[in-house]
Scaffold this active site. Structure first.
Site, PDB file in Angstrom:
ATOM      1  N   LEU A  96     -17.747   3.392  26.470  1.00 17.72           N
ATOM      2  CA  LEU A  96     -17.144   3.544  25.147  1.00 17.72           C
ATOM      3  C   LEU A  96     -15.783   2.837  25.093  1.00 17.72           C
ATOM      4  O   LEU A  96     -15.519   2.038  24.204  1.00 17.72           O
ATOM      5  CB  LEU A  96     -16.995   5.053  24.828  1.00 17.72           C
ATOM      6  CG  LEU A  96     -16.292   5.438  23.538  1.00 17.72           C
ATOM      7  CD1 LEU A  96     -17.102   4.988  22.314  1.00 17.72           C
ATOM      8  CD2 LEU A  96     -16.101   6.974  23.460  1.00 17.72           C
ATOM      9  N   GLU A 138     -12.324   0.669  25.486  1.00 22.14           N
ATOM     10  CA  GLU A 138     -11.943  -0.748  25.579  1.00 22.14           C
ATOM     11  C   GLU A 138     -10.434  -0.802  25.721  1.00 22.14           C
ATOM     12  O   GLU A 138      -9.756   0.207  25.522  1.00 22.14           O
ATOM     13  CB  GLU A 138     -12.393  -1.497  24.316  1.00 22.14           C
ATOM     14  CG  GLU A 138     -13.905  -1.494  24.153  1.00 22.14           C
ATOM     15  CD  GLU A 138     -14.387  -2.224  22.911  1.00 22.14           C
ATOM     16  OE1 GLU A 138     -13.565  -2.873  22.226  1.00 22.14           O
ATOM     17  OE2 GLU A 138     -15.586  -2.140  22.633  1.00 22.14           O
ATOM     18  N   SER A 194      -8.929   0.485  22.627  1.00 20.80           N
ATOM     19  CA  SER A 194      -9.450   1.732  22.048  1.00 20.80           C
ATOM     20  C   SER A 194      -9.819   2.708  23.159  1.00 20.80           C
ATOM     21  O   SER A 194     -10.874   2.601  23.767  1.00 20.80           O
ATOM     22  CB  SER A 194     -10.653   1.454  21.147  1.00 20.80           C
ATOM     23  OG  SER A 194     -11.694   0.851  21.868  1.00 20.80           O
ATOM     24  N   GLU A 237     -12.726  11.464  29.648  1.00 16.86           N
ATOM     25  CA  GLU A 237     -13.567  12.147  28.647  1.00 16.86           C
ATOM     26  C   GLU A 237     -12.703  12.787  27.555  1.00 16.86           C
ATOM     27  O   GLU A 237     -12.982  13.881  27.081  1.00 16.86           O
ATOM     28  CB  GLU A 237     -14.487  13.187  29.319  1.00 16.86           C
ATOM     29  CG  GLU A 237     -15.172  12.614  30.544  1.00 16.86           C
ATOM     30  CD  GLU A 237     -16.682  12.633  30.516  1.00 16.86           C
ATOM     31  OE1 GLU A 237     -17.228  13.205  29.584  1.00 16.86           O
ATOM     32  OE2 GLU A 237     -17.288  12.058  31.424  1.00 16.86           O
TER      33      GLU A 237
END
Ligand code: COS
Length: 378
Positions: free
Chosen positions: A121, A123, A126, A358
């Site tokens: 997910l 990056e 982000s 997470e």
């Protein structure tokens, strides 16, 4: 209290960890060596897909059972526990959102532990603001062309099946879709391996997509559904990270108590000094609170009540506890605690990133805060 089955799982893992994992941990932590054969053996125990249906090779057990498994493995190695946690998360995505064909194709090699699954997910721009991701998936005849780079991907390079979030549409969360990408796909390569403070045995790498073709049959659910898939998976991932934190903290307390009962200063075991005894009493209390909260969060999921607030609370409480308890364990062991002669310095290094992955613990508070607002403004 543990069920009979959980007790059996725990006892089996105590033996497995001390025979198979523990002997390598200090050396492998230094050389950053992940042993696939250890992971394969976790699979042979039937624990590489604990919560997955038996139909696809899983054990068909509950999240509460999975938490017991992860806690136990984390006592010896957070790295193997995390590899298992993330692989289980990617399997649960396939199981919850995949077609029958996708499940049959990808799940058996993951549930058996022959292969590892990963989740991509984040990056460079982000992290917490996950909906701002820039990797693109452009629609072409028969599939999509992926371009972009994913960062900080646990099991990058050792995993074979990746769940990759990429943008198929507009800016924001509605333009994100989830894809299944296999190791070896043309245009998919690995970037640098990160040099980390802890989790040394678990590799973290960049994933690079350069005109990587993914067929229509590897899109999960439908275009624009990727962000919801990711967040729903993270809700469960946060609980399992909490269970890893509980196991790690428990092991650090075990080491601190054992050492303090043996180590003598001023003619008595240092355990007898109330200053230290109170520290250990607080450590034990915080661990118990965390364990109960993680258990409650897992039970909610097992009962079908998706209580995101409690999942975030469990992750927040358990990982903050692991950081505090492992730091205190180093303090109790004193000089030797700071050296690699004892494992507590490794535990302290392994604890830190649990507060970050997470969803940082600040993000957990954002979600808890939003839930409170909703509850009080109904
Ligand atoms: N499950 C399913 N869908 C969810 C969800 C969940 N737990 N939480 C939110 N959604 C949905 C919302 O319903 C919303 O959809 P609609 O607009 O159709 O209603 C959509 O997802 C966007 O939700 P929201 O507006 O709350 O998104 P934000 O961009 O404000 O971000 C946070 C929400 C900050 C909570 C989210 O980006 C997050 O968890 N960030 C951390 C990312 C992370 O954990 N990264 C680590 C990666 S793995 S190491």
């Amino acid at each position: 209290m543990l069920s009979e089955l959980q007790l059996e799982l725990k006892n089996q893992l105590v033996r497995f960890c001390s025979d198979v994992i523990e002997p390598h941990m200090e050396e492998d932590d230094k050389s950053e060596n992940f042993r696939m054969d250890i992971y394969n053996k976790i699979g042979e125990l039937g624990l590489a897909g604990v919560t997955l249906p038996e139909e696809y090779g899983g054990a068909g057990l509950s999240y509460e059972d999975l938490c017991v498994v992860l806690s136990e493995i984390a006592k010896s190695s957070v790295s193997y526990a995390v590899t298992l946690s993330v692989s289980t998360m990617s399997q649960s995505i396939l199981n919850d959102f995949g077609t029958e064909e996708q499940k049959k194709k990808y799940l058996p090699s993951l549930t058996s532990g022959e292969e590892i699954g990963a989740f991509a997910l984040s990056e460079s721009h982000s992290g917490s603001d996950a909906a701002a991701l820039k990797t693109t998936a452009k629609k072409v005849e028969g599939g999509y062309i992926l371009n972009g780079t994913k960062m900080w991907i646990s099991s990058g390079g050792i995993a074979k099946t990746y769940i990759v979030m990429a943008r198929t549409g507009e800016e924001g969360h509605r333009g994100i879709s989830a894809f299944i990408v296999r190791d070896g796909a043309q245009g998919f390569s690995y970037g640098k391996k990160e040099q980390k403070m802890g989790w040394k045995v678990s590799p973290t790498r960049e994933l690079i997509f350069e005109n990587c073709f993914v067929s229509d049959s590897d899109l999960l659910k439908e275009e624009g559904f990727g962000f919801k898939i990711a967040l729903a998976a993270l809700d469960k991932g946060r609980i399992t990270i909490g269970s890893i934190a509980v196991g790690l903290a428990q092991r650090a307390l075990d080491e601190a108590v054992k050492y303090s009962l043996e180590r003598k200063q001023f003619n008595q075991p240092i355990f007898e000094f109330q200053g230290l005894q109170f520290m250990m009493a607080e450590m034990a209390t915080e661990i118990e609170c965390s364990r109960l909260l993680v258990e409650e969060a897992a039970k909610n999921y097992d009962r079908g009540h998706k209580n995101q607030k409690v999942a975030c609370m469990a992750k927040l409480k358990a990982t903050d506890t692991a950081m505090k308890v492992t730091t205190d364990a180093v303090q109790i062991l004193g000089g030797v605690g700071y050296t690699s002669e004892y494992p507590v310095e490794r535990f302290m290094r392994d604890a830190k990133v649990l507060q970050i992955v997470e969803g940082t613990n600040q993000i957990q508070k954002v979600v808890i805060g939003r839930s409170l607002k909703k509850e009080y403004t109904k």
